[in-house]
Write a protein that holds these residues in place. Structure first.
Motif, PDB file in Angstrom:
ATOM      1  N   UNK A  20      30.425  30.650  32.097  1.00 40.88           N
ATOM      2  CA  UNK A  20      29.528  31.734  32.472  1.00 40.88           C
ATOM      3  C   UNK A  20      30.279  32.807  33.254  1.00 40.88           C
ATOM      4  N   UNK A  21      29.623  33.936  33.422  1.00 35.60           N
ATOM      5  CA  UNK A  21      30.175  35.037  34.212  1.00 35.60           C
ATOM      6  C   UNK A  21      29.914  34.848  35.701  1.00 35.60           C
ATOM      7  N   UNK A  22      28.981  34.005  36.039  1.00 29.89           N
ATOM      8  CA  UNK A  22      28.416  34.010  37.388  1.00 29.89           C
ATOM      9  C   UNK A  22      29.036  33.040  38.390  1.00 29.89           C
ATOM     10  N   UNK A  23      30.124  32.407  38.086  1.00 24.54           N
ATOM     11  CA  UNK A  23      30.639  31.391  39.007  1.00 24.54           C
ATOM     12  C   UNK A  23      31.870  31.758  39.808  1.00 24.54           C
ATOM     13  N   UNK A  24      32.385  32.982  39.700  1.00 19.54           N
ATOM     14  CA  UNK A  24      33.605  33.363  40.422  1.00 19.54           C
ATOM     15  C   UNK A  24      33.400  33.224  41.923  1.00 19.54           C
ATOM     16  N   UNK A  25      34.450  32.737  42.610  1.00 23.43           N
ATOM     17  CA  UNK A  25      34.379  32.528  44.048  1.00 23.43           C
ATOM     18  C   UNK A  25      35.582  33.160  44.734  1.00 23.43           C
ATOM     19  N   UNK A  26      35.392  33.725  45.925  1.00 21.54           N
ATOM     20  CA  UNK A  26      36.534  34.270  46.665  1.00 21.54           C
ATOM     21  C   UNK A  26      37.651  33.230  46.778  1.00 21.54           C
ATOM     22  N   UNK A  27      38.872  33.678  46.529  1.00 19.72           N
ATOM     23  CA  UNK A  27      40.023  32.788  46.534  1.00 19.72           C
ATOM     24  C   UNK A  27      40.442  32.345  45.149  1.00 19.72           C
ATOM     25  N   UNK A  28      39.531  32.452  44.165  1.00 19.52           N
ATOM     26  CA  UNK A  28      39.890  32.097  42.782  1.00 19.52           C
ATOM     27  C   UNK A  28      41.015  32.993  42.282  1.00 19.52           C
ATOM     28  N   UNK A  29      41.869  32.416  41.462  1.00 21.70           N
ATOM     29  CA  UNK A  29      42.885  33.197  40.757  1.00 21.70           C
ATOM     30  C   UNK A  29      42.209  33.939  39.616  1.00 21.70           C
ATOM     31  N   UNK A  30      42.656  35.161  39.358  1.00 21.18           N
ATOM     32  CA  UNK A  30      42.158  35.950  38.237  1.00 21.18           C
ATOM     33  C   UNK A  30      43.219  35.897  37.155  1.00 21.18           C
ATOM     34  N   UNK A  31      42.870  35.349  35.995  1.00 23.92           N
ATOM     35  CA  UNK A  31      43.837  35.061  34.938  1.00 23.92           C
ATOM     36  C   UNK A  31      43.398  35.702  33.629  1.00 23.92           C
ATOM     37  N   UNK A 134      40.699  36.334  26.891  1.00 24.06           N
ATOM     38  CA  UNK A 134      39.819  35.776  27.910  1.00 24.06           C
ATOM     39  C   UNK A 134      40.306  36.163  29.299  1.00 24.06           C
ATOM     40  N   UNK A 135      39.367  36.551  30.119  1.00 29.42           N
ATOM     41  CA  UNK A 135      39.593  36.830  31.526  1.00 29.42           C
ATOM     42  C   UNK A 135      38.789  35.775  32.272  1.00 29.42           C
ATOM     43  N   UNK A 136      39.473  35.001  33.117  1.00 33.88           N
ATOM     44  CA  UNK A 136      38.763  33.913  33.790  1.00 33.88           C
ATOM     45  C   UNK A 136      39.243  33.738  35.219  1.00 33.88           C
ATOM     46  N   UNK A 137      38.397  33.081  35.999  1.00 32.44           N
ATOM     47  CA  UNK A 137      38.755  32.775  37.383  1.00 32.44           C
ATOM     48  C   UNK A 137      38.959  31.276  37.484  1.00 32.44           C
ATOM     49  N   UNK A 138      39.974  30.915  38.266  1.00 31.19           N
ATOM     50  CA  UNK A 138      40.378  29.522  38.358  1.00 31.19           C
ATOM     51  C   UNK A 138      40.646  29.177  39.819  1.00 31.19           C
ATOM     52  N   UNK A 139      40.052  28.098  40.312  1.00 28.46           N
ATOM     53  CA  UNK A 139      40.373  27.684  41.672  1.00 28.46           C
ATOM     54  C   UNK A 139      41.886  27.457  41.798  1.00 28.46           C
ATOM     55  N   UNK A 140      42.486  27.853  42.916  1.00 27.64           N
ATOM     56  CA  UNK A 140      43.943  27.746  43.064  1.00 27.64           C
ATOM     57  C   UNK A 140      44.491  26.341  42.876  1.00 27.64           C
ATOM     58  N   UNK A 141      43.704  25.315  43.188  1.00 30.16           N
ATOM     59  CA  UNK A 141      44.220  23.948  43.040  1.00 30.16           C
ATOM     60  C   UNK A 141      44.388  23.544  41.567  1.00 30.16           C
ATOM     61  N   UNK A 142      43.900  24.355  40.640  1.00 28.10           N
ATOM     62  CA  UNK A 142      44.103  24.095  39.206  1.00 28.10           C
ATOM     63  C   UNK A 142      45.224  24.955  38.607  1.00 28.10           C
ATOM     64  N   UNK A 143      45.962  25.666  39.438  1.00 25.20           N
ATOM     65  CA  UNK A 143      47.001  26.599  38.964  1.00 25.20           C
ATOM     66  C   UNK A 143      48.007  25.929  38.027  1.00 25.20           C
ATOM     67  N   UNK A 144      48.401  24.693  38.305  1.00 24.26           N
ATOM     68  CA  UNK A 144      49.386  23.994  37.478  1.00 24.26           C
ATOM     69  C   UNK A 144      48.917  23.817  36.037  1.00 24.26           C
TER      70      UNK A 144
END
Length: 181
Positions: A20-31, A134-144
């Protein structure tokens, strides 16, 4: 022309398996996947009567279905880039109630943009449409996971910024100043 064709596709998805579009959170990586701006550049070249390097980006965009499937349960928000990176990111930010920062020197560009510099390139990358990446946000702990997905799916995945508190998008140029597209 005299012919008009419309297609509507309907389907269903298992609850909890949608992006969804609605789950981005401050601190997420923008990929972003692939490159951005190439389709818009190809269209401009074609309309100017010139040969278009990368015309395949315009004529035959590659849907990122396998990447989308991999992102389920990891990405907080996701959208495809059809209206341009800034416009589509704006949809995510509005739905999520947050802002973002983009480092424009990190934006991945298509071969057709290699000859352009600075704002000439950045405007295609930020505002050009029809990339269908695709443009997505990812919590930093999933960066790997980005390196794993990139290798497994043979796709370029680039961190271009971060989700922030507040509203709107701040585009940061290489010299650290705010770039206003």
């Amino acid at each position: 022309g005299p012919l008009s064709i419309s297609l509507t596709a309907l389907g269903s998805i298992e609850p909890g398996r949608q992006l969804t579009r609605s789950g981005a959170k401050p601190g997420d990586l923008l990929v972003v996947s692939g490159t951005v701006g190439g389709a818009a550049r190809a269209l401009d070249l074609l309309q100017a009567g010139q040969a278009a390097i990368g015309q395949d980006l315009l004529d035959r965009p590659q849907p990122r279905v396998k990447l989308g499937q991999a992102l389920v349960a990891y990405a907080n928000a996701c959208i495809d880039i059809s209206d341009g990176l800034l416009a589509d990111l704006g949809h995510v930010l509005k739905a999520s109630g947050c802002g973002a920062q983009i480092e424009i020197d990190k934006l991945p560009y298509a071969e057709s943009l290699a000859e352009l510099e600075g704002s000439a390139r950045w405007n295609y990358q930020l505002s050009g449409g029809d990339d269908y990446e695709l443009l997505f946000t990812l919590p930093p702990h999933h960066k790997a996971l980005l390196a794993t997905w990139s290798q497994q799916l043979e796709i370029r995945l680039t961190i271009i910024g971060e989700i922030e508190e507040g509203e709107g998008v701040r585009c940061i140029s290489p010299d650290g100043s705010i770039y206003d597209p």
